[in-house]
Design an enzyme around this catalytic site. Structure first.
Site, short mmCIF file in Angstrom:
data_model
loop_
_atom_site.label_atom_id
_atom_site.label_comp_id
_atom_site.label_asym_id
_atom_site.label_seq_id
_atom_site.Cartn_x
_atom_site.Cartn_y
_atom_site.Cartn_z
N SER A 8 0.84 -1.19 0.00
CA SER A 8 0.00 0.00 0.00
C SER A 8 0.88 1.24 0.00
O SER A 8 1.65 1.47 0.94
CB SER A 8 -0.88 0.01 1.24
OG SER A 8 -1.37 1.33 1.44
N HIS A 33 -1.24 -1.27 -4.34
CA HIS A 33 -2.50 -0.91 -3.68
C HIS A 33 -2.53 0.60 -3.42
O HIS A 33 -1.66 1.13 -2.73
CB HIS A 33 -2.62 -1.70 -2.37
CG HIS A 33 -3.90 -1.52 -1.64
ND1 HIS A 33 -5.05 -2.20 -1.96
CD2 HIS A 33 -4.23 -0.72 -0.58
CE1 HIS A 33 -6.03 -1.85 -1.14
NE2 HIS A 33 -5.55 -0.95 -0.30
N ASP A 35 -4.49 3.70 -1.90
CA ASP A 35 -5.54 4.06 -0.95
C ASP A 35 -6.03 5.47 -1.20
O ASP A 35 -5.35 6.45 -0.88
CB ASP A 35 -4.99 3.94 0.49
CG ASP A 35 -4.92 2.49 0.94
OD1 ASP A 35 -5.93 1.78 0.80
OD2 ASP A 35 -3.84 2.07 1.41
N MET A 37 -8.50 8.37 -0.31
CA MET A 37 -9.33 8.82 0.83
C MET A 37 -9.81 10.24 0.59
O MET A 37 -9.05 11.08 0.08
CB MET A 37 -8.50 8.78 2.12
CG MET A 37 -7.90 7.41 2.40
SD MET A 37 -7.12 7.39 4.02
CE MET A 37 -6.40 5.73 4.01
N HIS A 66 -8.26 1.41 -4.17
CA HIS A 66 -9.18 1.17 -3.06
C HIS A 66 -9.83 2.51 -2.71
O HIS A 66 -9.19 3.36 -2.08
CB HIS A 66 -8.36 0.58 -1.88
CG HIS A 66 -9.13 0.44 -0.61
ND1 HIS A 66 -8.52 0.26 0.61
CD2 HIS A 66 -10.47 0.42 -0.36
CE1 HIS A 66 -9.45 0.16 1.56
NE2 HIS A 66 -10.63 0.27 1.00
N MET A 68 -11.87 4.79 -0.73
CA MET A 68 -12.52 5.04 0.57
C MET A 68 -13.17 6.41 0.48
O MET A 68 -12.70 7.39 1.07
CB MET A 68 -11.48 4.98 1.70
CG MET A 68 -11.03 3.56 2.00
SD MET A 68 -9.47 3.51 2.90
CE MET A 68 -8.32 3.56 1.54
N MET A 142 -11.83 -5.58 5.06
CA MET A 142 -10.98 -4.72 5.88
C MET A 142 -10.72 -5.42 7.21
O MET A 142 -11.65 -5.89 7.86
CB MET A 142 -11.67 -3.37 6.15
CG MET A 142 -11.85 -2.45 4.96
SD MET A 142 -10.34 -2.00 4.09
CE MET A 142 -9.36 -1.25 5.38
N ASP A 181 -6.98 -6.29 4.04
CA ASP A 181 -6.33 -4.99 4.12
C ASP A 181 -6.34 -4.47 5.56
O ASP A 181 -7.40 -4.19 6.12
CB ASP A 181 -7.08 -4.01 3.20
CG ASP A 181 -6.40 -2.66 3.09
OD1 ASP A 181 -5.29 -2.49 3.65
OD2 ASP A 181 -6.97 -1.78 2.42
N SER A 204 2.73 -1.01 6.39
CA SER A 204 3.85 -0.99 7.34
C SER A 204 4.77 -2.20 7.18
O SER A 204 5.99 -2.06 7.27
CB SER A 204 3.34 -0.97 8.77
OG SER A 204 2.15 -0.26 8.87
C1 DX5 Z 1 -6.24 1.63 5.62
C2 DX5 Z 1 -5.74 1.31 4.23
C3 DX5 Z 1 -4.70 0.26 4.19
C4 DX5 Z 1 -3.43 0.60 4.91
C5 DX5 Z 1 -2.73 -0.66 5.29
O1 DX5 Z 1 -7.34 2.47 5.53
O2 DX5 Z 1 -6.81 0.86 3.43
O3 DX5 Z 1 -4.42 -0.13 2.86
O4 DX5 Z 1 -2.56 1.38 4.17
O5 DX5 Z 1 -1.61 -0.35 6.06
P1 DX5 Z 1 -1.02 -1.38 7.11
O6 DX5 Z 1 -0.56 -2.58 6.34
O7 DX5 Z 1 0.09 -0.62 7.75
O8 DX5 Z 1 -2.12 -1.74 8.07
ZN ZN Z 2 -6.41 -0.07 1.41
#
Ligand code: DX5
Ligand code: ZN
Length: 221
Positions: A8, A33, A35, A37, A66, A68, A142, A181, A204
């Site tokens: 991600s 991936h 993200d 937002m 993804h 959100m 999730m 995820d 991470s």
């Molecule tokens: C959270 C994201 C994830 C996030 C995962 O809202 O959708 O993709 O970046 O990060 P880690 O692996 O650190 O939980």
């Molecule tokens: Zn994600």
């Protein structure tokens, strides 16, 4: 099953994104991936279609967007045109609008020739998206509440993975992509795979590792 690792880029340094994408590809990542937002469906704002457009020429890996965001239908065109290979949208964001909005959005994504998927938050039963499983190329469960990287995996999600894999088999799609995820680590990856997930998002776990290649390969094995 073929296990895929989707780092991600939420955890990446945005000032050197291009180099990071190339490094992830060299390190054995299977998807990127992304993200997205909007500051409303989730608190933070990350990036929109422009990021996808800019990283698209840098890699041949599939870009996994993804979303959100609220009102995902309004953004599908931008992400499809930008070059996303798969777009996933949240059950909760769709349900707020109408009962049919999720199905309509998934069909809209497919009409652009892009793969689609439905996402459920940890507190939404996976059964709620069973009706759209046949439409989905992937389902995303999730394992943290969306918004931030670096959170702890919610263990109750393990049973949802099993249920999702069982239902995928039931509808004749035993190899359907089931993505997890949030909070994926070297310690829980084996259990997540054993439960039936085959696409593991890792923020991470990849970006905080001293050796990216080793981290990706350990998550896979
Ligand atoms: C959270 C994201 C994830 C996030 C995962 O809202 O959708 O993709 O970046 O990060 P880690 O692996 O650190 O939980
Ligand atoms: Zn994600």
């Amino acid at each position: 099953m073929n296990i895929k690792i989707a780092p991600s880029i939420l955890s990446a340094d945005f000032s050197v994104m291009g180099e990071t994408i190339k490094k992830l590809e060299r390190s054995g990542a299977d998807l990127i991936h992304c993200d997205v937002m909007d500051g409303s469906f989730v608190e933070p704002i990350t990036f929109g279609g422009q990021m996808i457009k800019n990283i698209r020429p840098l890699t041949s890996l599939p870009l996994d967007a993804h979303l959100m965001i609220e009102h995902p239908k309004t953004q599908v065109k931008f992400f499809a045109d930008a070059g996303a290979d798969i777009i996933t949208v949240h059950y909760k964001a769709c349900k707020k609008i109408s009962d049919s909005y999720l199905e309509e959005t998934l069909k809209m994504i497919k009409s652009y020739g892009v793969k689609c998927g439905a996402v459920v938050n940890p507190d939404v039963p996976v059964e709620n998206i069973f009706p759209v499983f046949p439409l989905c190329d992937m389902v995303l469960l999730m394992s943290v509440y969306p918004g931030y990287g670096g959170q702890k995996f919610i263990p109750e999600v393990m049973q949802k993975i099993e249920k999702a894999r069982e239902y995928a088999r039931f509808i004749g799609r035993p190899d359907m992509d089931i993505e997890i995820d949030g909070g994926v680590t070297l310690d829980n990856a084996a259990a997540i795979r054993a439960a039936g997930a085959n696409v593991l998002v890792a923020g991470s776990a990849v970006f905080n590792a001293p050796d990216t290649t080793a981290a990706i390969s350990a998550l896979k094995k």
